[in-house]
Design an enzyme around this catalytic site. Sequence first.
Site, mmCIF file in Angstrom:
data_model
loop_
_atom_site.group_PDB
_atom_site.id
_atom_site.type_symbol
_atom_site.label_atom_id
_atom_site.label_comp_id
_atom_site.label_asym_id
_atom_site.label_seq_id
_atom_site.Cartn_x
_atom_site.Cartn_y
_atom_site.Cartn_z
ATOM 1 N N LYS A 174 -1.110 3.036 -7.119
ATOM 2 C CA LYS A 174 -0.258 1.795 -7.906
ATOM 3 C C LYS A 174 -0.855 1.391 -8.942
ATOM 4 O O LYS A 174 -0.560 1.096 -9.906
ATOM 5 C CB LYS A 174 0.285 0.879 -6.742
ATOM 6 C CG LYS A 174 1.149 1.059 -5.787
ATOM 7 C CD LYS A 174 1.545 0.176 -4.864
ATOM 8 C CE LYS A 174 0.539 -0.625 -3.895
ATOM 9 N NZ LYS A 174 0.123 0.225 -3.014
ATOM 10 N N ARG B 64 4.819 -7.454 0.478
ATOM 11 C CA ARG B 64 4.357 -6.486 1.409
ATOM 12 C C ARG B 64 4.948 -6.521 2.732
ATOM 13 O O ARG B 64 4.576 -5.815 3.677
ATOM 14 C CB ARG B 64 2.774 -6.761 1.426
ATOM 15 C CG ARG B 64 1.724 -5.686 1.033
ATOM 16 C CD ARG B 64 0.461 -6.197 1.448
ATOM 17 N NE ARG B 64 -0.562 -5.124 1.132
ATOM 18 C CZ ARG B 64 -1.118 -4.643 0.101
ATOM 19 N NH1 ARG B 64 -0.994 -5.516 -1.079
ATOM 20 N NH2 ARG B 64 -2.046 -3.789 0.080
ATOM 21 N N ARG C 122 -15.489 -0.621 -1.784
ATOM 22 C CA ARG C 122 -14.666 -2.020 -1.265
ATOM 23 C C ARG C 122 -14.946 -2.045 0.225
ATOM 24 O O ARG C 122 -14.710 -1.084 0.882
ATOM 25 C CB ARG C 122 -13.058 -1.678 -1.588
ATOM 26 C CG ARG C 122 -12.930 -2.370 -2.708
ATOM 27 C CD ARG C 122 -11.165 -1.840 -2.972
ATOM 28 N NE ARG C 122 -10.448 -2.349 -1.821
ATOM 29 C CZ ARG C 122 -9.052 -2.077 -2.095
ATOM 30 N NH1 ARG C 122 -8.654 -1.880 -3.514
ATOM 31 N NH2 ARG C 122 -8.128 -2.138 -1.304
ATOM 32 N N ARG D 293 -4.946 -0.605 7.851
ATOM 33 C CA ARG D 293 -4.042 -0.971 6.261
ATOM 34 C C ARG D 293 -2.816 0.255 6.432
ATOM 35 O O ARG D 293 -1.770 -0.242 5.984
ATOM 36 C CB ARG D 293 -4.743 -0.777 5.374
ATOM 37 C CG ARG D 293 -5.622 -2.002 5.176
ATOM 38 C CD ARG D 293 -6.831 -1.819 4.297
ATOM 39 N NE ARG D 293 -6.470 -1.270 2.830
ATOM 40 C CZ ARG D 293 -7.201 -0.492 1.982
ATOM 41 N NH1 ARG D 293 -8.476 -0.258 2.404
ATOM 42 N NH2 ARG D 293 -6.768 -0.210 0.977
ATOM 43 N N ARG E 170 -12.542 6.823 -2.862
ATOM 44 C CA ARG E 170 -12.575 5.527 -3.737
ATOM 45 C C ARG E 170 -13.804 4.550 -2.855
ATOM 46 O O ARG E 170 -14.390 4.015 -3.663
ATOM 47 C CB ARG E 170 -11.520 4.612 -3.618
ATOM 48 C CG ARG E 170 -11.207 3.234 -4.148
ATOM 49 C CD ARG E 170 -10.032 2.723 -4.174
ATOM 50 N NE ARG E 170 -9.343 2.270 -3.113
ATOM 51 C CZ ARG E 170 -8.293 1.752 -2.975
ATOM 52 N NH1 ARG E 170 -7.456 1.847 -3.799
ATOM 53 N NH2 ARG E 170 -7.885 1.233 -1.778
HETATM 54 P P1 ADP Z 1 -4.361 -1.357 -1.138
HETATM 55 O O1 ADP Z 1 -2.973 -1.499 -1.899
HETATM 56 O O2 ADP Z 1 -5.053 -0.226 -1.759
HETATM 57 O O3 ADP Z 1 -4.170 -1.486 0.248
HETATM 58 P P2 ADP Z 1 -4.890 -4.106 -2.120
HETATM 59 O O4 ADP Z 1 -5.942 -4.440 -3.255
HETATM 60 O O5 ADP Z 1 -3.381 -4.092 -2.846
HETATM 61 O O6 ADP Z 1 -5.296 -2.702 -1.777
HETATM 62 O O7 ADP Z 1 -4.877 -5.095 -1.162
HETATM 63 C C1 ADP Z 1 -5.957 -5.387 -0.381
HETATM 64 C C2 ADP Z 1 -5.941 -6.407 0.817
HETATM 65 O O8 ADP Z 1 -5.466 -7.601 0.074
HETATM 66 C C3 ADP Z 1 -4.732 -6.278 1.845
HETATM 67 O O9 ADP Z 1 -5.109 -5.333 2.721
HETATM 68 C C4 ADP Z 1 -4.366 -7.396 2.269
HETATM 69 O O10 ADP Z 1 -5.421 -7.899 3.334
HETATM 70 C C5 ADP Z 1 -4.528 -8.493 0.933
HETATM 71 N N1 ADP Z 1 -3.120 -8.353 0.144
HETATM 72 C C6 ADP Z 1 -2.852 -8.209 -1.013
HETATM 73 N N2 ADP Z 1 -1.356 -8.380 -1.334
HETATM 74 C C7 ADP Z 1 -1.099 -9.184 -0.088
HETATM 75 C C8 ADP Z 1 0.052 -9.719 0.149
HETATM 76 N N3 ADP Z 1 1.135 -9.544 -0.801
HETATM 77 N N4 ADP Z 1 0.117 -10.426 1.200
HETATM 78 C C9 ADP Z 1 -0.777 -10.466 2.133
HETATM 79 N N5 ADP Z 1 -1.966 -9.833 1.948
HETATM 80 C C10 ADP Z 1 -2.257 -9.213 0.843
#
Ligand code: ADP
Length: 187
Positions: free
Chosen positions: A13, A88, A133, A144, A127
């Site tokens: 994404k 999410r 990370r 996740r 990654r």
């Molecule tokens: P990825 O898509 O690779 O899982 P992101 O960078 O989008 O990684 O998100 C990393 C973390 O940030 C998530 O595992 C969560 O803890 C938090 N996070 C991101 N977006 C949201 C959201 N919309 N609601 C709750 N937590 C979020």
Amino acid sequence: MRIVLLGAPGSGKGTQAKLLVEKLNIPHVSTGDLFRAAIAAKTPLGLAAKEVMDKGDLVADEITLGILKERITQNDAVNGFILDGFPRNLIQSEMLEDLLLELNMSLDHALLIQVDPDEVVARIAKRAEIEGRTDDTEEVVRNRLNVYKEQTAPVGDFYKEKNIVTEILGKGSIEDVQERIQAVLRF
Ligand code: ADP
């Protein structure tokens, strides 16, 4: 144009969003990036989010909605945005509906990037080596992916009912996937 990108962690994404920014001249709004910036700045929000993120769980909906609203009401987002990482779960989908209604905005596309689970795990492992990370360790990634399956996958169905979803095959090169996206957006 207002676009929501959906797909598992590691589905690409963020990568695709960055390419779209160059084409569409609208900002990439990633809730993950917004949280990581808050963590780096050591704000109270960042400190609270870090603990949750490091476990691979979701930050509280109200907090996440707050940072999202703050970002999409900035000037550079008046003509649209590419949303990545929000919504999410189903509650966040409803929250986004209400927020957009309040702001007199609507979504044009929800793009669901489809990648095999094995591929996703391999990409995140790669990654992890490059970016380091703290939520890319094997155990956290497993959580996740579970959170995605249980809470985020239903978001696709939410938008399917609204007839704005297009599934995008996430296999192949970055450019292949971008071409498929651009074909859907027609530019
Ligand atoms: P990825 O898509 O690779 O899982 P992101 O960078 O989008 O990684 O998100 C990393 C973390 O940030 C998530 O595992 C969560 O803890 C938090 N996070 C991101 N977006 C949201 C959201 N919309 N609601 C709750 N937590 C979020």
